[in-house]
Scaffold this motif. Structure first.
Motif, PDB file in Angstrom:
ATOM      1  N   HIS A  15      -9.193  -2.235 -13.040  1.00 22.87           N
ATOM      2  CA  HIS A  15      -8.685  -2.287 -11.671  1.00 22.87           C
ATOM      3  C   HIS A  15      -9.614  -1.569 -10.687  1.00 22.87           C
ATOM      4  O   HIS A  15      -9.736  -1.983  -9.543  1.00 22.87           O
ATOM      5  N   LEU A  18     -12.449  -4.131 -10.032  1.00 23.51           N
ATOM      6  CA  LEU A  18     -11.993  -5.227  -9.182  1.00 23.51           C
ATOM      7  C   LEU A  18     -11.710  -4.762  -7.762  1.00 23.51           C
ATOM      8  O   LEU A  18     -11.955  -5.503  -6.804  1.00 23.51           O
ATOM      9  N   THR A  19     -11.230  -3.536  -7.597  1.00 23.65           N
ATOM     10  CA  THR A  19     -10.998  -3.010  -6.255  1.00 23.65           C
ATOM     11  C   THR A  19     -12.315  -2.755  -5.534  1.00 23.65           C
ATOM     12  O   THR A  19     -12.447  -3.049  -4.339  1.00 23.65           O
ATOM     13  N   SER A  98      -7.442  -9.149  -9.058  1.00 23.70           N
ATOM     14  CA  SER A  98      -6.805  -7.857  -9.303  1.00 23.70           C
ATOM     15  C   SER A  98      -5.303  -7.956  -9.093  1.00 23.70           C
ATOM     16  O   SER A  98      -4.520  -7.404  -9.875  1.00 23.70           O
ATOM     17  N   LYS A 102      -2.276  -7.381 -12.031  1.00 24.00           N
ATOM     18  CA  LYS A 102      -1.387  -6.212 -11.928  1.00 24.00           C
ATOM     19  C   LYS A 102      -0.057  -6.369 -12.638  1.00 24.00           C
ATOM     20  O   LYS A 102       0.416  -5.392 -13.234  1.00 24.00           O
TER      21      LYS A 102
END
Length: 119
Positions: A15, A18-19, A98, A102
């Motif tokens: 994550h 991807l962020t 992303s 989640k």
């Protein structure tokens, strides 16, 4: 079918990457980055304190809230087709990926919550 055990470190690393890729072109506002990176910081707290039920609960709650805020950010700030370059397309694609990942991460973190003694 049982899902394999996934490390909390792997979830946070994926994550985080991807962020970072989602924030590359400054297309999404700073609140997108602040929200996601602060939740990942709580995830690091959950890694450091392996026995803390509060840390994993806050990380799970933060992930669930960022699902909602990511939907809002992406839907409001998605650029018109005329302004989509390849870099912007990649960046928004990583933010969407992303977001789609989640719920799976939430399920895996929920299993970790149960393992730590949550009800």
């Amino acid at each position: 079918m049982e899902l394999p055990a996934v490390s909390l470190k792997a979830i946070i690393l994926v994550h985080w990457l991807l962020t970072v890729w989602g924030c590359m072109n400054f297309m999404l506002p700073f609140s997108y980055a602040w929200g996601n990176f602060s939740v990942l910081a709580v995830g690091i707290w959950a890694i450091v304190q392996r026995d803390s039920l509060d840390a994993i609960t806050m990380f799970l709650t933060g992930l669930l809230l960022t699902v909602l805020t990511d939907i809002i950010h992406i839907s409001i700030f998605y650029p018109p087709h005329n302004y989509l370059s390849d870099e912007k397309r990649f960046s928004i694609g990583m933010a969407i990926f992303s977001l789609l990942l989640k719920p799976v991460s939430c399920y895996l973190v929920y299993r970790m919550y149960r393992e730590r003694g949550g009800e």
